[in-house]
Enzyme design. Structure first.
Site, PDB file in Angstrom:
ATOM      1  N   SER A 117       0.848  -1.217   0.029  1.00 60.46           N
ATOM      2  CA  SER A 117      -0.235   0.018  -0.193  1.00 60.46           C
ATOM      3  C   SER A 117       1.103   1.229   0.007  1.00 60.46           C
ATOM      4  CB  SER A 117      -0.926   0.048   1.113  1.00 60.46           C
ATOM      5  OG  SER A 117      -1.962   1.139   1.139  1.00 60.46           O
ATOM      6  N   HIS A 118       0.773   1.948   0.942  1.00 57.22           N
ATOM      7  CA  HIS A 118       1.451   3.281   1.033  1.00 57.22           C
ATOM      8  C   HIS A 118       2.740   3.204   1.785  1.00 57.22           C
ATOM      9  CE1 HIS A 118      -0.757   2.211   4.656  1.00 57.22           C
ATOM     10  NE2 HIS A 118       0.079   3.093   5.475  1.00 57.22           N
ATOM     11  N   ASP A 281      -1.879   6.845  -3.242  1.00 60.23           N
ATOM     12  CA  ASP A 281      -0.770   6.186  -2.760  1.00 60.23           C
ATOM     13  C   ASP A 281      -0.009   5.241  -3.599  1.00 60.23           C
ATOM     14  OD1 ASP A 281      -2.719   4.490  -2.485  1.00 60.23           O
ATOM     15  OD2 ASP A 281      -2.178   3.673  -0.587  1.00 60.23           O
ATOM     16  N   ASP A 283      -0.333   1.798  -3.973  1.00 57.30           N
ATOM     17  CA  ASP A 283      -1.335   0.916  -4.883  1.00 57.30           C
ATOM     18  C   ASP A 283      -2.713   1.439  -5.145  1.00 57.30           C
ATOM     19  OD1 ASP A 283      -2.546   1.036  -2.248  1.00 57.30           O
ATOM     20  OD2 ASP A 283      -3.311  -0.942  -2.296  1.00 57.30           O
ATOM     21  N   ASP A 285      -5.329   2.978  -3.567  1.00 60.23           N
ATOM     22  CA  ASP A 285      -6.638   2.847  -2.687  1.00 60.23           C
ATOM     23  C   ASP A 285      -6.704   4.064  -1.892  1.00 60.23           C
ATOM     24  OD1 ASP A 285      -4.777   2.030  -0.789  1.00 60.23           O
ATOM     25  OD2 ASP A 285      -5.783   0.188  -0.297  1.00 60.23           O
ATOM     26  N   ARG A 286      -5.829   4.963  -1.596  1.00 57.51           N
ATOM     27  CA  ARG A 286      -5.811   6.213  -0.721  1.00 57.51           C
ATOM     28  C   ARG A 286      -5.813   7.592  -1.577  1.00 57.51           C
ATOM     29  NH1 ARG A 286      -3.328   4.582   5.035  1.00 57.51           N
ATOM     30  NH2 ARG A 286      -3.426   2.632   5.003  1.00 57.51           N
ATOM     31  N   GLU A 368     -12.394   5.897   5.716  1.00 56.83           N
ATOM     32  CA  GLU A 368     -11.560   5.888   6.807  1.00 56.83           C
ATOM     33  C   GLU A 368     -10.777   7.178   7.036  1.00 56.83           C
ATOM     34  OE1 GLU A 368     -10.768   1.028   7.414  1.00 56.83           O
ATOM     35  OE2 GLU A 368      -9.042   2.572   6.045  1.00 56.83           O
ATOM     36  N   LYS A 381     -11.008   0.225  -0.847  1.00 58.37           N
ATOM     37  CA  LYS A 381     -11.076   1.962  -0.837  1.00 58.37           C
ATOM     38  C   LYS A 381     -10.556   2.255  -2.237  1.00 58.37           C
ATOM     39  CE  LYS A 381      -7.377   2.115   2.385  1.00 58.37           C
ATOM     40  NZ  LYS A 381      -7.550   0.687   3.148  1.00 58.37           N
TER      41      LYS A 381
END
Length: 560
Positions: A117-118, A281, A283, A285-286, A368, A381
């Protein structure tokens, strides 16, 4: 003729392969240990409900260091376990929300995502593997626990020795007993977004003389997606995007879209007075929404998207079934839900908790505070979804005379009041020290006179009277599963609160997250600096938890 027989490899079990909220995350050298990655992939396949035989799996990730090698391992182990087909993103590039969409669109068995992810990437940085289910969402605890239990006793894994798959070449091919389809992972997802949002209205808005746009991909997976959206679809110049070439080490950066790590965006937005800035981010999703002089907290972001949902074609057509937020996220969304008479939920941190509600038809929009926002269009997300949602809303607000991000924020505060909110992250804290912080709070909660007491800030005369304390427990209304110990909270009589929890997204040590929230209906405060407005509450939270004393950390790693 090549021999494509199944080979059984003897192995030794590792005891540290428990998947967290978003899969297994460790440093690259850990995954490079002999058998380590193979063991975990075998554990995933052996734990697929119904078994791996004749399954179809979507595979890809954020392109971080070690991804190409792991995809080749997945191909061989999938072939050894009777998997029928792998759908792989070209060059292994596949954003997390796009994988979720592809699983759902193809009615696939599930997906294996290679991402942390991040978190930073590189030879000595982080790598991750997670499994998503046939609904497109992260595996629930019943499956992640099955994976972990299998990994602790594994004695062998199965594979077929196959030639390396050319991940740059689109199309279908046979690799031994396995069908491989390498796809363009960008086009289907962007086409899906065009069904959800009013791209004509957005295009008109972004070409307005007073509007400027800048998207920062932080050298993560969303770069190619953003180029297709902003340049190809919306007709903006190449200068409207930056850092949009995926890099195995995120170009030496930290692909986390917040005010600390997305400084490459913040700096340019302020220098050039950009109307609309956004980042995603590693991947995809943010997201972060940031215009000149106007930062949108994730808590405000999901509340505003929910409030303006009827200008988005997807919700105008299907309605809003329900709203939800993670427990640490501010209560701003609750006020929108109550005003609109819509069911709303408070769930633990972890996107999988939203998925159950979505699958049951009781949730449409959720978020979130950790810069994750999304809807029931997928089961993850979705950073680009949130960014395009904001553009759709800004276009609609512009037509109503509300100008830009700051205008939209002030309009929201005048309707609902302002929720001041911030998160302090203390990363890679010694695990024992982090445990002492938790024990400190638990001891305070156990005191019979803590509830009802007044906690005072040292630098001012402000004090807060304790109304309630606890460790958040969630009973899922759909499957009745119970999740305990999801975060310690102190709520005060004026509605303010602070939350402390340990995060499961790091790969080393512990991350302590401190969340502070204050609600105000005083219009004189609506343009006040967030940190200044929260200062007394932050002091009380640090004093009560003795965080500085136990960890030695006088300052957080990141403030958002």
């Amino acid at each position: 003729m090549p021999d494509y027989s199944v080979k059984t490899v003897q192995t030794k079990a590792f005891q540290d392969q428990r998947p967290g909220t978003s899969g297994l995350r460790k440093r690259v050298p850990v995954f490079k240990q002999e058998h380590y990655t193979e063991n975990f992939v075998q554990s995933i396949l052996s734990s697929i409900p119904g078994g791996p035989e004749k399954s179809t799996l979507v595979v890809g990730g954020d392109g971080r260091y070690y991804s190409p090698e792991v995809i080749q391992k997945i191909v061989q182990i999938a072939a050894g376990n009777g998997v029928s087909k792998l759908i792989i993103g070209r060059d292994g590039i596949f954003s997390t929300p796009a994988v979720s969409h592809e699983i759902r669109a193809r009615k696939a068995t599930g997906g294996i995502l290679l991402t942390a992810s991040h978190n930073p990437g590189g030879p000595n940085a982080d790598f991750g593997i997670k499994y998503n289910m046939d609904n497109g969402g992260p595996a629930p605890e019943s499956v992640t626990e099955a994976i972990f239990e299998f990994s602790k006793t594994i004695k062998e894994y199965k594979l077929v020795e196959l030639p390396e798959v050319d991940l740059s070449k689109l199309g279908s091919s046979k690799s031994g007993p396995l069908e491989i389809e390498v796809i363009d992972a960008i086009k289907p997802y962007v086409a899906f977004l065009k069904e959800i949002f009013d791209f004509d209205a957005i295009k008109s808005y972004v070409h307005s003389p007073e509007v400027s746009v800048l998207f920062d991909g932080l050298s993560g997976v969303t770069g190619p997606y953003a180029r297709d959206i902003f340049v190809n679809e919306l007709g903006l110049p190449e200068s409207s995007i930056q850092n949009c070439e995926p890099s195995p080490d995120f170009n030496g950066g930290h692909p986390d879209p917040n005010l600390t790590y997305a400084h490459s965006l913040v700096q340019v937005v302020e220098e050039k007075k950009i109307t609309f800035g956004a980042a995603s981010d590693g991947d995809g999703d943010r997201n972060m929404i940031y215009g000149a002089g106007a930062f949108v907290t994730p808590s405000d972001s999901v509340a505003i998207i929910a409030d303006w949902a009827d200008c988005i074609p997807y919700f105008k057509k299907g309605g809003v079934k329900g709203l939800a937020r993670s427990m640490p996220t501010s209560t701003a969304l609750d006020r929108v839900a109550k005003a609109k008479g819509v069911e709303h939920f408070e769930v633990p941190t972890g996107w999988k908790f939203f998925g159950n509600l979505m699958d049951a038809g009781r949730l449409s929009i959720c978020g979130e505070e950790s810069f994750g926002t999304g809807s029931d269009h997928v089961r993850e997300k979705d950073g680009l979804w949130a960014i395009v949602a904001w553009l759709n809303i800004l276009a609609s607000a512009h037509d109503k005379g509300i100008k830009g991000i700051k205008g939209l924020l002030l309009d929201h505060y005048k309707k609902y009041g302002r929720t001041f909110f911030s998160r302090y992250d203390y990363e890679e804290v010694d695990s024992d020290a982090a445990a002492k912080v938790i024990k400190e709070l638990e001891s305070a909660f156990a005191s019979s006179d803590f509830v009802g007491s007044s906690l005072s800030a040292t630098s001012s005369s402000t004090s807060f009277k304790v109304a309630e304390t606890g460790n958040f427990t969630y009973t899922d209304p759909i499957d009745k599963s119970v999740s305990k110990n999801q975060g310690l909270y102190v709520t005060f009589e004026d509605g303010s609160r602070f939350v402390v929890r340990l995060s499961g997204t790091g790969s080393q040590g512990a991350t302590i997250r401190l969340y502070v929230e204050k609600y105000s209906k005083d219009e004189a405060e609506y343009e006040r600096d967030t940190q200044e407005g929260l200062k007394p509450l932050i002091e009380v939270a640090l004093k009560t938890s003795k965080l500085v004393e136990h960890t030695g950390r006088k300052e957080p790693t990141v403030i958002t």
